[in-house]
Design a protein around this motif. Structure first.
Motif, mmCIF file in Angstrom:
data_model
loop_
_atom_site.group_PDB
_atom_site.id
_atom_site.type_symbol
_atom_site.label_atom_id
_atom_site.label_comp_id
_atom_site.label_asym_id
_atom_site.label_seq_id
_atom_site.Cartn_x
_atom_site.Cartn_y
_atom_site.Cartn_z
ATOM 1 N N VAL A 1 -4.827 16.781 -8.342
ATOM 2 C CA VAL A 1 -3.932 17.433 -7.379
ATOM 3 C C VAL A 1 -4.479 17.287 -5.959
ATOM 4 N N ILE A 2 -5.795 17.426 -5.798
ATOM 5 C CA ILE A 2 -6.394 17.262 -4.471
ATOM 6 C C ILE A 2 -6.125 15.859 -3.930
ATOM 7 N N LEU A 3 -6.347 14.847 -4.773
ATOM 8 C CA LEU A 3 -6.091 13.471 -4.333
ATOM 9 C C LEU A 3 -4.631 13.292 -3.937
ATOM 10 N N LEU A 4 -3.723 13.811 -4.761
ATOM 11 C CA LEU A 4 -2.301 13.632 -4.501
ATOM 12 C C LEU A 4 -1.852 14.372 -3.243
ATOM 13 N N LEU A 5 -2.437 15.536 -2.970
ATOM 14 C CA LEU A 5 -2.049 16.295 -1.780
ATOM 15 C C LEU A 5 -2.470 15.597 -0.490
ATOM 16 N N PHE A 6 -3.512 14.771 -0.568
ATOM 17 C CA PHE A 6 -3.946 14.044 0.618
ATOM 18 C C PHE A 6 -3.284 12.671 0.737
ATOM 19 N N LEU A 7 -2.535 12.267 -0.274
ATOM 20 C CA LEU A 7 -1.885 10.958 -0.217
ATOM 21 C C LEU A 7 -0.864 10.840 0.916
ATOM 22 N N PRO A 8 -0.107 11.898 1.260
ATOM 23 C CA PRO A 8 0.819 11.736 2.394
ATOM 24 C C PRO A 8 0.135 11.283 3.676
ATOM 25 N N PHE A 9 -1.117 11.700 3.899
ATOM 26 C CA PHE A 9 -1.853 11.227 5.075
ATOM 27 C C PHE A 9 -2.094 9.717 4.987
ATOM 28 N N LYS A 10 -2.440 9.255 3.763
ATOM 29 C CA LYS A 10 -2.644 7.817 3.571
ATOM 30 C C LYS A 10 -1.324 7.054 3.706
ATOM 31 N N VAL B 1 0.833 -1.204 0.000
ATOM 32 C CA VAL B 1 0.000 0.000 0.000
ATOM 33 C C VAL B 1 0.867 1.253 0.000
ATOM 34 N N LEU B 2 1.859 1.279 0.853
ATOM 35 C CA LEU B 2 2.745 2.439 0.928
ATOM 36 C C LEU B 2 3.506 2.640 -0.375
ATOM 37 N N ALA B 3 3.949 1.552 -0.997
ATOM 38 C CA ALA B 3 4.701 1.653 -2.252
ATOM 39 C C ALA B 3 3.842 2.235 -3.368
ATOM 40 N N VAL B 4 2.593 1.794 -3.455
ATOM 41 C CA VAL B 4 1.700 2.311 -4.488
ATOM 42 C C VAL B 4 1.399 3.785 -4.257
ATOM 43 N N TYR B 5 1.106 4.135 -3.014
ATOM 44 C CA TYR B 5 0.855 5.540 -2.694
ATOM 45 C C TYR B 5 2.070 6.410 -3.037
ATOM 46 N N LEU B 6 3.251 5.923 -2.680
ATOM 47 C CA LEU B 6 4.465 6.698 -2.931
ATOM 48 C C LEU B 6 4.718 6.853 -4.424
ATOM 49 N N PHE B 7 4.516 5.770 -5.183
ATOM 50 C CA PHE B 7 4.706 5.852 -6.636
ATOM 51 C C PHE B 7 3.731 6.833 -7.261
ATOM 52 N N ALA B 8 2.448 6.727 -6.879
ATOM 53 C CA ALA B 8 1.436 7.629 -7.439
ATOM 54 C C ALA B 8 1.762 9.080 -7.103
ATOM 55 N N PHE B 9 2.241 9.314 -5.896
ATOM 56 C CA PHE B 9 2.562 10.677 -5.474
ATOM 57 C C PHE B 9 3.750 11.233 -6.259
ATOM 58 N N LEU B 10 4.827 10.458 -6.346
ATOM 59 C CA LEU B 10 6.030 10.936 -7.011
ATOM 60 C C LEU B 10 5.859 11.039 -8.526
ATOM 61 N N ALA B 11 5.094 10.124 -9.102
ATOM 62 C CA ALA B 11 4.904 10.150 -10.549
ATOM 63 C C ALA B 11 3.831 11.146 -10.964
ATOM 64 N N GLY B 12 2.826 11.321 -10.118
ATOM 65 C CA GLY B 12 1.688 12.138 -10.519
ATOM 66 C C GLY B 12 1.771 13.601 -10.152
ATOM 67 N N LEU B 13 2.339 13.919 -8.992
ATOM 68 C CA LEU B 13 2.296 15.313 -8.530
ATOM 69 C C LEU B 13 3.063 16.274 -9.440
ATOM 70 N N MET C 1 1.137 7.893 5.718
ATOM 71 C CA MET C 1 1.400 7.799 7.152
ATOM 72 C C MET C 1 0.557 6.697 7.778
ATOM 73 N N GLU C 2 -0.667 6.553 7.306
ATOM 74 C CA GLU C 2 -1.529 5.485 7.803
ATOM 75 C C GLU C 2 -0.943 4.114 7.473
ATOM 76 N N ALA C 3 -0.487 3.947 6.212
ATOM 77 C CA ALA C 3 0.098 2.669 5.815
ATOM 78 C C ALA C 3 1.376 2.370 6.583
ATOM 79 N N ALA C 4 2.168 3.398 6.811
ATOM 80 C CA ALA C 4 3.418 3.208 7.553
ATOM 81 C C ALA C 4 3.176 2.925 9.032
ATOM 82 N N SER C 5 1.958 3.180 9.510
ATOM 83 C CA SER C 5 1.613 2.952 10.923
ATOM 84 C C SER C 5 0.759 1.707 11.094
ATOM 85 N N ASP C 6 0.974 0.718 10.224
ATOM 86 C CA ASP C 6 0.244 -0.558 10.305
ATOM 87 C C ASP C 6 -1.250 -0.347 10.115
#
Length: 341
Positions: free
Chosen positions: A55-64, A10-22, A66-71
């Motif tokens: 952009v709105i979705l991507l800006l909120f991805l860091p919160f997601k 989950v974290l890997a997908v979120y990170l990829f989408a954020f770095l590739a999309g933003l 953090m959730e994935a990184a916190s189990d």
């Protein structure tokens, strides 16, 4: 606490989408903002709104993240849980609506070129855009309904082990509300837009391929736009919305729903491809950006620059005018205009 394979994925997908999309979406946002302020064409307004949604979705991805990184527990203030969910899900369905609007705009410009040119008004698109935002946001307000209208059932509250969950597991009473709403979301905001887009692009390609006086490259661009958009629907949106149907039938949330939602997240990193096929301004901006990067590479790594250079130039005709995009698809040759239906 060590991360599980599920959390890592989950974290890997979120990170990829954020770095590739933003970066690509911010670049597109600036380009469309300049175009809309200078001369607002209907397609530019639609693409601008689609970019805002991404952009709105991507800006909120860091919160997601953090959730994935916190189990998959919610480490942030409680009020951010429904806000993140609301913006996250709303952005997904806003994207489907604007992708459909773009397909309709393209189809009308080719199938009815004269009528479309005479009747298209930016004001119509602005009204439609407001309606799309209202429609998606009103449906996704179910996140707040579950959060605040059913507080005694809310899984976001601290459980006995003091672990907070955010919109992940639901009680039977919550499912009585959620499952019918999800089914309605699937029908209204996915199936209907998908079939409209399919109709528009199939007929757009059929019309263009029957016209010998249309440049082969423009036909390829039309096919590219159709393929990218329909693949976006099929890969990014279909699995998640199918989970709504399965959940309604089984009367529970499917366990694989979280993985389908990851595919929807990738939509924000795929939309720039649609921007590229749809707008000459985006092509020029991306070309200038890649050329600038290429110049930096040339200074740092001359051999790398030689590999990057061929991809950086837009196609231009003998008069120096870029004809590679579909942004002027409605502006067909006089022979076609004379046959306008």
């Amino acid at each position: 606490m060590a991360m599980t394979p599920h959390d890592t994925l989950v974290l890997a997908v979120y990170l990829f989408a954020f770095l590739a999309g933003l970066p690509a979406n911010l670049l597109a946002f600036y380009t469309f903002l300049v175009k809309v302020r200078k001369k607002a064409a209907p397609i530019d307004i639609l693409l601008f709104n689609l970019t805002i949604s991404d952009v709105i979705l991507l800006l909120f991805l860091p919160f997601k993240m953090m959730e994935a990184a916190s189990d998959m527990t919610w480490p942030l203030p409680a009020f951010l849980c429904p806000l993140t969910g609301f913006c996250y899900y709303s952005s997904i369905y806003i994207s489907t609506l604007f992708l459909t609007a773009i397909s309709v705009e393209r189809y009308l410009g080719v199938a009815y070129p004269i009528k479309y040119k005479l009747n298209r008004r930016p004001a119509y698109v602005i009204v439609a855009s407001f309606f799309f935002w209202l429609l998606a946001c009103s449906h996704c307000s179910i996140v707040y309904i579950v959060q605040y209208q059913m507080p005694e059932l809310n899984e976001t509250d601290l459980n006995p082990t003091n672990v907070s969950k955010c919109y992940e597991r639901f009680s039977p009473n919550q499912l009585e509300i959620l499952l019918p709403v999800r089914l309605e979301l699937c029908i209204t905001l996915f199936l209907l837009p998908f079939f409209i887009s399919l109709f528009c692009y199939v007929n757009l390609i059929r019309i263009l391929t029957s016209l010998p006086n249309i440049q082969a490259r423009r036909k390829q661009r039309a096919v590219g736009l159709a393929v990218v958009t329909l693949l976006n629907f099929a890969i990014c949106f279909a699995p998640y919305n199918i989970s709504h149907i399965v959940g309604f039938i089984q009367n529970q949330s499917p366990t694989w729903r979280v993985y389908a939602l990851l595919l929807s997240t990738l939509n924000a990193s795929l939309d720039p491809a649609i921007f590229y096929f749809s707008s000459t301004a985006i092509q020029r901006t991306f070309s200038d950006c890649f050329t600038g990067v290429g110049c930096k590479l040339q200074a740092l790594m001359p051999s790398c620059y030689q590999l990057c250079l061929p991809c950086c130039e837009a196609e231009r005709d003998a008069n120096g005018v870029d004809r590679s995009s579909l942004s002027n698809m409605g502006e067909l040759p006089p022979e076609r205009l004379g046959r306008g239906r």
